[in-house]
Design a protein around this motif. Structure first.
Motif, PDB file in Angstrom:
ATOM      1  N   ASN A   7       8.744 -14.947   5.706  1.00 39.74           N
ATOM      2  CA  ASN A   7       8.362 -14.208   4.495  1.00 39.74           C
ATOM      3  C   ASN A   7       8.021 -12.754   4.819  1.00 39.74           C
ATOM      4  OD1 ASN A   7       8.745 -16.182   2.507  1.00 39.74           O
ATOM      5  ND2 ASN A   7       6.788 -17.134   3.023  1.00 39.74           N
ATOM      6  N   TYR A   8       7.340 -12.524   5.934  1.00 35.65           N
ATOM      7  CA  TYR A   8       7.054 -11.150   6.358  1.00 35.65           C
ATOM      8  C   TYR A   8       8.367 -10.405   6.611  1.00 35.65           C
ATOM      9  CZ  TYR A   8       1.970 -11.029   6.865  1.00 35.65           C
ATOM     10  OH  TYR A   8       0.625 -10.993   6.617  1.00 35.65           O
ATOM     11  N   ALA A   9       9.282 -11.050   7.319  1.00 35.96           N
ATOM     12  CA  ALA A   9      10.563 -10.418   7.631  1.00 35.96           C
ATOM     13  C   ALA A   9      11.326 -10.083   6.350  1.00 35.96           C
ATOM     14  CB  ALA A   9      11.398 -11.329   8.525  1.00 35.96           C
ATOM     15  N   ARG A  10      11.369 -10.990   5.402  1.00 33.82           N
ATOM     16  CA  ARG A  10      12.064 -10.729   4.137  1.00 33.82           C
ATOM     17  C   ARG A  10      11.390  -9.609   3.366  1.00 33.82           C
ATOM     18  NH1 ARG A  10      13.156 -16.348   4.167  1.00 33.82           N
ATOM     19  NH2 ARG A  10      11.162 -16.846   3.216  1.00 33.82           N
ATOM     20  N   CYS A  11      10.090  -9.654   3.275  1.00 27.25           N
ATOM     21  CA  CYS A  11       9.335  -8.660   2.510  1.00 27.25           C
ATOM     22  C   CYS A  11       9.540  -7.250   3.062  1.00 27.25           C
ATOM     23  CB  CYS A  11       7.854  -9.024   2.532  1.00 27.25           C
ATOM     24  SG  CYS A  11       6.778  -7.831   1.731  1.00 27.25           S
ATOM     25  N   PHE A  12       9.461  -7.114   4.366  1.00 30.15           N
ATOM     26  CA  PHE A  12       9.527  -5.791   4.968  1.00 30.15           C
ATOM     27  C   PHE A  12      10.951  -5.378   5.339  1.00 30.15           C
ATOM     28  CE2 PHE A  12       4.996  -6.649   5.432  1.00 30.15           C
ATOM     29  CZ  PHE A  12       4.482  -5.449   4.975  1.00 30.15           C
ATOM     30  N   SER A  13      11.949  -6.185   4.967  1.00 30.38           N
ATOM     31  CA  SER A  13      13.340  -5.814   5.188  1.00 30.38           C
ATOM     32  C   SER A  13      13.939  -5.097   3.982  1.00 30.38           C
ATOM     33  CB  SER A  13      14.177  -7.062   5.502  1.00 30.38           C
ATOM     34  OG  SER A  13      13.799  -7.591   6.744  1.00 30.38           O
ATOM     35  N   THR A  14      13.254  -5.120   2.877  1.00 26.86           N
ATOM     36  CA  THR A  14      13.745  -4.434   1.682  1.00 26.86           C
ATOM     37  C   THR A  14      13.548  -2.929   1.858  1.00 26.86           C
ATOM     38  OG1 THR A  14      11.621  -4.440   0.524  1.00 26.86           O
ATOM     39  CG2 THR A  14      13.022  -6.397   0.246  1.00 26.86           C
ATOM     40  N   PRO A  15      14.278  -2.122   1.092  1.00 32.21           N
ATOM     41  CA  PRO A  15      14.060  -0.676   1.182  1.00 32.21           C
ATOM     42  C   PRO A  15      12.602  -0.296   0.918  1.00 32.21           C
ATOM     43  CG  PRO A  15      16.109  -1.103   0.042  1.00 32.21           C
ATOM     44  CD  PRO A  15      15.436  -2.436   0.231  1.00 32.21           C
ATOM     45  N   SER A  16      11.993  -0.902  -0.077  1.00 32.88           N
ATOM     46  CA  SER A  16      10.590  -0.602  -0.370  1.00 32.88           C
ATOM     47  C   SER A  16       9.680  -1.069   0.753  1.00 32.88           C
ATOM     48  CB  SER A  16      10.167  -1.268  -1.683  1.00 32.88           C
ATOM     49  OG  SER A  16      10.863  -0.718  -2.770  1.00 32.88           O
ATOM     50  N   GLY A  17       9.954  -2.236   1.305  1.00 30.53           N
ATOM     51  CA  GLY A  17       9.150  -2.756   2.405  1.00 30.53           C
ATOM     52  C   GLY A  17       9.211  -1.871   3.630  1.00 30.53           C
ATOM     53  N   LEU A  18      10.404  -1.327   3.912  1.00 30.75           N
ATOM     54  CA  LEU A  18      10.555  -0.419   5.059  1.00 30.75           C
ATOM     55  C   LEU A  18       9.752   0.858   4.853  1.00 30.75           C
ATOM     56  CD1 LEU A  18      14.364  -0.895   5.734  1.00 30.75           C
ATOM     57  CD2 LEU A  18      12.466  -1.734   7.138  1.00 30.75           C
ATOM     58  N   VAL A  19       9.735   1.362   3.620  1.00 33.20           N
ATOM     59  CA  VAL A  19       8.947   2.569   3.314  1.00 33.20           C
ATOM     60  C   VAL A  19       7.461   2.282   3.486  1.00 33.20           C
ATOM     61  CG1 VAL A  19       8.274   4.163   1.466  1.00 33.20           C
ATOM     62  CG2 VAL A  19      10.687   3.594   1.805  1.00 33.20           C
ATOM     63  N   VAL A  20       7.014   1.140   2.997  1.00 30.08           N
ATOM     64  CA  VAL A  20       5.605   0.766   3.114  1.00 30.08           C
ATOM     65  C   VAL A  20       5.215   0.599   4.584  1.00 30.08           C
ATOM     66  CG1 VAL A  20       3.935  -1.085   2.656  1.00 30.08           C
ATOM     67  CG2 VAL A  20       5.421  -0.250   0.827  1.00 30.08           C
ATOM     68  N   LEU A  21       6.056  -0.063   5.348  1.00 20.90           N
ATOM     69  CA  LEU A  21       5.750  -0.267   6.768  1.00 20.90           C
ATOM     70  C   LEU A  21       5.683   1.066   7.511  1.00 20.90           C
ATOM     71  CD1 LEU A  21       5.172  -2.360   8.928  1.00 20.90           C
ATOM     72  CD2 LEU A  21       7.635  -2.539   9.305  1.00 20.90           C
ATOM     73  N   HIS A  23       4.876   3.918   6.219  1.00 19.32           N
ATOM     74  CA  HIS A  23       3.622   4.549   5.787  1.00 19.32           C
ATOM     75  C   HIS A  23       2.434   3.968   6.542  1.00 19.32           C
ATOM     76  CE1 HIS A  23       0.091   4.956   3.053  1.00 19.32           C
ATOM     77  NE2 HIS A  23       0.495   6.210   3.126  1.00 19.32           N
ATOM     78  N   LEU A  24       2.401   2.644   6.682  1.00 15.75           N
ATOM     79  CA  LEU A  24       1.314   2.007   7.430  1.00 15.75           C
ATOM     80  C   LEU A  24       1.281   2.496   8.873  1.00 15.75           C
ATOM     81  CD1 LEU A  24       1.543  -1.673   6.115  1.00 15.75           C
ATOM     82  CD2 LEU A  24      -0.258   0.008   5.634  1.00 15.75           C
ATOM     83  N   ALA A  30       0.268   6.035  14.324  1.00 16.59           N
ATOM     84  CA  ALA A  30       0.606   7.416  14.690  1.00 16.59           C
ATOM     85  C   ALA A  30      -0.553   8.388  14.492  1.00 16.59           C
ATOM     86  CB  ALA A  30       1.817   7.881  13.883  1.00 16.59           C
ATOM     87  N   ARG A  31      -1.623   7.933  13.892  1.00 15.86           N
ATOM     88  CA  ARG A  31      -2.764   8.815  13.633  1.00 15.86           C
ATOM     89  C   ARG A  31      -3.608   8.972  14.889  1.00 15.86           C
ATOM     90  NH1 ARG A  31      -7.036   6.505   9.799  1.00 15.86           N
ATOM     91  NH2 ARG A  31      -8.341   6.341  11.610  1.00 15.86           N
ATOM     92  N   THR A  32      -4.044  10.181  15.120  1.00 21.28           N
ATOM     93  CA  THR A  32      -4.940  10.440  16.251  1.00 21.28           C
ATOM     94  C   THR A  32      -6.281  10.926  15.720  1.00 21.28           C
ATOM     95  OG1 THR A  32      -4.135  12.689  16.478  1.00 21.28           O
ATOM     96  CG2 THR A  32      -3.060  11.014  17.817  1.00 21.28           C
ATOM     97  N   GLN A  48      -7.373  -1.103  12.505  1.00 23.76           N
ATOM     98  CA  GLN A  48      -6.250  -0.853  11.608  1.00 23.76           C
ATOM     99  C   GLN A  48      -4.931  -0.925  12.372  1.00 23.76           C
ATOM    100  OE1 GLN A  48      -7.487   2.973  10.071  1.00 23.76           O
ATOM    101  NE2 GLN A  48      -8.071   2.041   8.127  1.00 23.76           N
ATOM    102  N   ARG A  49      -4.895  -0.326  13.545  1.00 26.98           N
ATOM    103  CA  ARG A  49      -3.677  -0.357  14.366  1.00 26.98           C
ATOM    104  C   ARG A  49      -3.321  -1.787  14.747  1.00 26.98           C
ATOM    105  NH1 ARG A  49      -6.423   4.261  17.397  1.00 26.98           N
ATOM    106  NH2 ARG A  49      -5.643   6.074  16.272  1.00 26.98           N
ATOM    107  N   ALA A  50      -4.319  -2.574  15.084  1.00 25.02           N
ATOM    108  CA  ALA A  50      -4.079  -3.967  15.461  1.00 25.02           C
ATOM    109  C   ALA A  50      -3.479  -4.750  14.301  1.00 25.02           C
ATOM    110  CB  ALA A  50      -5.379  -4.619  15.935  1.00 25.02           C
ATOM    111  N   LEU A  51      -3.941  -4.477  13.095  1.00 27.85           N
ATOM    112  CA  LEU A  51      -3.391  -5.173  11.927  1.00 27.85           C
ATOM    113  C   LEU A  51      -1.917  -4.814  11.732  1.00 27.85           C
ATOM    114  CD1 LEU A  51      -3.630  -6.985   9.476  1.00 27.85           C
ATOM    115  CD2 LEU A  51      -4.528  -5.020   8.216  1.00 27.85           C
ATOM    116  N   VAL A  52      -1.572  -3.551  11.854  1.00 28.42           N
ATOM    117  CA  VAL A  52      -0.176  -3.135  11.695  1.00 28.42           C
ATOM    118  C   VAL A  52       0.678  -3.745  12.809  1.00 28.42           C
ATOM    119  CG1 VAL A  52       1.408  -1.161  11.677  1.00 28.42           C
ATOM    120  CG2 VAL A  52      -0.744  -1.056  10.406  1.00 28.42           C
ATOM    121  N   ARG A  53       0.170  -3.767  14.022  1.00 27.22           N
ATOM    122  CA  ARG A  53       0.919  -4.393  15.122  1.00 27.22           C
ATOM    123  C   ARG A  53       1.111  -5.887  14.870  1.00 27.22           C
ATOM    124  NH1 ARG A  53      -2.272  -0.744  18.240  1.00 27.22           N
ATOM    125  NH2 ARG A  53      -3.720  -2.425  18.727  1.00 27.22           N
ATOM    126  N   GLN A  54       0.126  -6.541  14.276  1.00 29.65           N
ATOM    127  CA  GLN A  54       0.250  -7.961  13.946  1.00 29.65           C
ATOM    128  C   GLN A  54       1.335  -8.159  12.891  1.00 29.65           C
ATOM    129  OE1 GLN A  54      -1.039 -10.634  15.325  1.00 29.65           O
ATOM    130  NE2 GLN A  54      -0.145 -12.038  13.863  1.00 29.65           N
TER     131      GLN A  54
END
Length: 67
Positions: A7-21, A23-24, A30-32, A48-54
């Motif tokens: 479900n994660y793969a499907r959700c974040f494979s859409t054009p909108s999902g890629l934009v959201v990812l 952004h995250l 990428a924030r310092t 926050q970084r750990a959540l995005v990596r997860q």
């Protein structure tokens, strides 16, 4: 768990999902923080970084990547 990963793969494979990812990634991975960042700010940013990596790991497993 495999269904969740797919479900994660499907959700974040859409054009909108890629934009959201992307952004995250920009607002977390990428924030310092400057040299005056407090310990709590550093811990918060790392959480926050750990959540995005997860999320990225779940996406990779859902796609069948060997990670």
């Amino acid at each position: 768990m495999k269904n969740t990963e797919q479900n994660y793969a499907r959700c974040f494979s859409t054009p909108s999902g890629l934009v959201v990812l992307e952004h995250l990634r920009k607002i977390t991975v990428a924030r310092t923080l400057g040299p005056n960042a407090s310990d709590s700010e550093l811990r918060w940013a790392e959480s926050q970084r750990a959540l995005v990596r997860q999320i990225e790991a779940l996406i990779a497993r859902g796609r069948g990547d060997n990670t």
